[in-house]
Design a protein around this motif. Sequence first.
Motif, PDB file in Angstrom:
ATOM      1  N   SER A 132      -7.871  -2.611   2.980  1.00 40.85           N
ATOM      2  CA  SER A 132      -9.062  -1.980   2.428  1.00 40.85           C
ATOM      3  C   SER A 132      -9.144  -2.118   0.913  1.00 40.85           C
ATOM      4  CB  SER A 132      -9.080  -0.492   2.795  1.00 40.85           C
ATOM      5  OG  SER A 132      -7.990   0.191   2.172  1.00 40.85           O
ATOM      6  N   GLY A 133      -7.982  -2.286   0.262  1.00 38.90           N
ATOM      7  CA  GLY A 133      -7.947  -2.403  -1.187  1.00 38.90           C
ATOM      8  C   GLY A 133      -8.089  -1.083  -1.917  1.00 38.90           C
ATOM      9  N   ILE A 134      -8.176   0.017  -1.174  1.00 28.61           N
ATOM     10  CA  ILE A 134      -8.378   1.324  -1.820  1.00 28.61           C
ATOM     11  C   ILE A 134      -7.153   2.215  -1.704  1.00 28.61           C
ATOM     12  CG2 ILE A 134     -10.873   1.258  -1.507  1.00 28.61           C
ATOM     13  CD1 ILE A 134     -10.535   3.142   0.888  1.00 28.61           C
ATOM     14  N   GLU A 135      -6.082   1.708  -1.108  1.00 28.89           N
ATOM     15  CA  GLU A 135      -4.853   2.475  -0.963  1.00 28.89           C
ATOM     16  C   GLU A 135      -3.701   1.509  -0.714  1.00 28.89           C
ATOM     17  OE1 GLU A 135      -5.211   5.000   2.428  1.00 28.89           O
ATOM     18  OE2 GLU A 135      -5.710   3.365   3.792  1.00 28.89           O
ATOM     19  N   PRO A 136      -2.453   1.978  -0.881  1.00 29.59           N
ATOM     20  CA  PRO A 136      -1.325   1.091  -0.597  1.00 29.59           C
ATOM     21  C   PRO A 136      -1.064   0.999   0.894  1.00 29.59           C
ATOM     22  CG  PRO A 136      -0.531   3.239  -1.281  1.00 29.59           C
ATOM     23  CD  PRO A 136      -2.029   3.283  -1.413  1.00 29.59           C
ATOM     24  N   MET A 137      -0.274   0.027   1.295  1.00 31.43           N
ATOM     25  CA  MET A 137       0.148  -0.092   2.681  1.00 31.43           C
ATOM     26  C   MET A 137       1.027   1.098   3.043  1.00 31.43           C
ATOM     27  SD  MET A 137       1.086  -4.172   2.880  1.00 31.43           S
ATOM     28  CE  MET A 137       1.491  -4.125   4.622  1.00 31.43           C
ATOM     29  N   ASN A 138       1.093   1.392   4.326  1.00 30.30           N
ATOM     30  CA  ASN A 138       1.963   2.462   4.807  1.00 30.30           C
ATOM     31  C   ASN A 138       3.333   1.870   5.130  1.00 30.30           C
ATOM     32  OD1 ASN A 138       3.251   4.450   6.611  1.00 30.30           O
ATOM     33  ND2 ASN A 138       1.263   5.459   6.574  1.00 30.30           N
ATOM     34  N   ASN A 161       1.490 -12.433  -9.455  1.00 29.28           N
ATOM     35  CA  ASN A 161       0.684 -13.628  -9.677  1.00 29.28           C
ATOM     36  C   ASN A 161      -0.173 -13.990  -8.467  1.00 29.28           C
ATOM     37  OD1 ASN A 161       1.745 -13.958 -12.263  1.00 29.28           O
ATOM     38  ND2 ASN A 161       3.492 -15.139 -11.507  1.00 29.28           N
ATOM     39  N   SER A 162      -0.065 -13.209  -7.396  1.00 29.47           N
ATOM     40  CA  SER A 162      -0.865 -13.451  -6.199  1.00 29.47           C
ATOM     41  C   SER A 162      -2.059 -12.498  -6.197  1.00 29.47           C
ATOM     42  CB  SER A 162      -0.020 -13.242  -4.944  1.00 29.47           C
ATOM     43  OG  SER A 162       0.315 -11.867  -4.790  1.00 29.47           O
ATOM     44  N   GLU A 163      -2.795 -12.458  -5.077  1.00 25.93           N
ATOM     45  CA  GLU A 163      -3.942 -11.560  -4.971  1.00 25.93           C
ATOM     46  C   GLU A 163      -3.529 -10.096  -5.119  1.00 25.93           C
ATOM     47  OE1 GLU A 163      -6.198 -12.178  -1.476  1.00 25.93           O
ATOM     48  OE2 GLU A 163      -6.672 -14.267  -1.925  1.00 25.93           O
ATOM     49  N   ALA A 164      -2.285  -9.779  -4.742  1.00 24.15           N
ATOM     50  CA  ALA A 164      -1.814  -8.397  -4.851  1.00 24.15           C
ATOM     51  C   ALA A 164      -1.851  -7.905  -6.293  1.00 24.15           C
ATOM     52  CB  ALA A 164      -0.391  -8.278  -4.294  1.00 24.15           C
ATOM     53  N   GLY A 165      -1.750  -8.834  -7.247  1.00 26.41           N
ATOM     54  CA  GLY A 165      -1.755  -8.455  -8.652  1.00 26.41           C
ATOM     55  C   GLY A 165      -3.081  -7.923  -9.133  1.00 26.41           C
ATOM     56  N   ASN A 166      -4.139  -8.070  -8.324  1.00 25.42           N
ATOM     57  CA  ASN A 166      -5.462  -7.574  -8.696  1.00 25.42           C
ATOM     58  C   ASN A 166      -5.676  -6.120  -8.291  1.00 25.42           C
ATOM     59  OD1 ASN A 166      -6.142 -10.167  -9.662  1.00 25.42           O
ATOM     60  ND2 ASN A 166      -6.725 -10.825  -7.600  1.00 25.42           N
ATOM     61  N   ASN A 167      -4.687  -5.506  -7.670  1.00 23.07           N
ATOM     62  CA  ASN A 167      -4.768  -4.124  -7.209  1.00 23.07           C
ATOM     63  C   ASN A 167      -3.792  -3.252  -7.985  1.00 23.07           C
ATOM     64  OD1 ASN A 167      -6.448  -4.013  -4.441  1.00 23.07           O
ATOM     65  ND2 ASN A 167      -5.372  -5.975  -4.585  1.00 23.07           N
ATOM     66  N   PRO A 168      -3.975  -1.944  -7.960  1.00 18.77           N
ATOM     67  CA  PRO A 168      -3.009  -1.063  -8.629  1.00 18.77           C
ATOM     68  C   PRO A 168      -1.649  -1.063  -7.939  1.00 18.77           C
ATOM     69  CG  PRO A 168      -5.096   0.070  -8.225  1.00 18.77           C
ATOM     70  CD  PRO A 168      -5.132  -1.199  -7.438  1.00 18.77           C
ATOM     71  N   TRP A 169      -1.611  -1.476  -6.653  1.00 20.17           N
ATOM     72  CA  TRP A 169      -0.389  -1.371  -5.866  1.00 20.17           C
ATOM     73  C   TRP A 169       0.237  -2.742  -5.627  1.00 20.17           C
ATOM     74  CZ3 TRP A 169      -5.092   0.720  -4.212  1.00 20.17           C
ATOM     75  CH2 TRP A 169      -5.226   2.090  -4.468  1.00 20.17           C
ATOM     76  N   VAL A 170       1.535  -2.753  -5.553  1.00 22.34           N
ATOM     77  CA  VAL A 170       2.271  -3.988  -5.254  1.00 22.34           C
ATOM     78  C   VAL A 170       1.990  -4.434  -3.823  1.00 22.34           C
ATOM     79  CG1 VAL A 170       4.583  -5.003  -5.088  1.00 22.34           C
ATOM     80  CG2 VAL A 170       4.052  -3.372  -6.924  1.00 22.34           C
TER      81      VAL A 170
END
Length: 430
Positions: A314-320, A300-309
């Motif tokens: 950058s929004g183009i990959e998940p965190m390391n 329900n946060s901004e993270a929900g707008n990406n493919p990754w939790v």
Amino acid sequence: MKSHTKPSRLTQAFISSIEANGAKQRFSDHKVAGLCLRVAPGGTKTFVIRYRKPDNASAEMNIGRADVVTLEMARDRAKKHLAQVPDGHDPIEARRQAAIEARNKKMETIDALALAYKASPGFLSKRIRTQEFYESCMRVHILPRLGSRSVKEIGRKDIAAFLDQMYSEHSGPASNSARRTLSVLFSYATELELIDFNPVSAVKQRHRGGQRTRQLNDTELKRLWQALDNLEGVTSDVSDMIRLCLFLPARVNEIAGMEWAELNFNERLWTVRADRMKNNKPHELPFGEFCRRLLEKRRNSEAGNNPWVFPAKSGIEPMNGKVASRACNRLSKDWGWQPFGPHALRRGFTTRMAEKGVRLEILERALSHDVMGGRAIAHYDHYSYRDEKRELIEQWEEVLLKIVQDIDRSSETTRTKDNSSSTATEITIS
């Protein structure tokens, strides 16, 4: 189809007039014995020389395509190669050696070797984490010290001195990592015939690390939980990531790369794709109510707008997953603790649940390890063990929440099991 060499008077006009007939054709030259024009079934015309190797085996070597090389040029080339055959010269082997020498000249240094290795199929076929490990070790440790050195000139003594320097200036594990990476580079050099053997294999590693046993006790778990609640030295993203590492016995990079598409909230089930797993097999891992609410909060946060939790900035990959490892290391230093990382949390889960009598084969499956057993079991047991793993995860959630809520179990203020369970559902997810 077999091909036959036909006697002919090769001229430029004759060569241009020949047409493909669906079979391989050869036409011998009347001026230079051993020179032939080969016509492929599809019509490609190539000048070749045919000769006997020193072991008397027949051989054929291309010397140029007829649409690029003229007949006179082909004759000149053929004479140069064939003139040395009676002296035991093999034109094909000579060409191969010349190619090797030209390639080797371009890769005389460790810098050049490392660059070639990173573009090789052997490197590119490795898992991303392994590639990152080698790249980091080369960039930080190997290339600054050995990059300009000649591959052929580096011997066992040089490698031993380098590893000793790594051990004294950094650490034993860093020295071992450098040795492992350097060995991979020199193995690649042997494949390319730059050197005859890998000198690293004759140099022992400088650090003999024992089995890792670090895990957090109850007091440490309580302290860590409070730090995650208060965002003490961590961001909210990293806090959530470490919290999932506490509840789920997954590897930190599996959690860091978690995708919304992998999650089934109705069944409280996380299915990790095979290409994200260490053993290249898909992995099902149920999650408890606490994790469900934490993940719902993130969705329900901004993270929900990406493919990754856990999307990267950058929004183009998940965190390391390294961000969680660094945070744990930083907190352990701040608190004066023995260092710990997310894997210590996975180890603690395993130890505590084994102490409670959970069957080892269930623990192994929850950890996504290959379960030891007979070959029949390995090949024919495709049962998911989903219910058993769910029971294990829910039991661990109850144990963990009780630990972080109440350390002194002998105190009069110790909650009853029922009270503990009801309180667990009221914990605020920061």
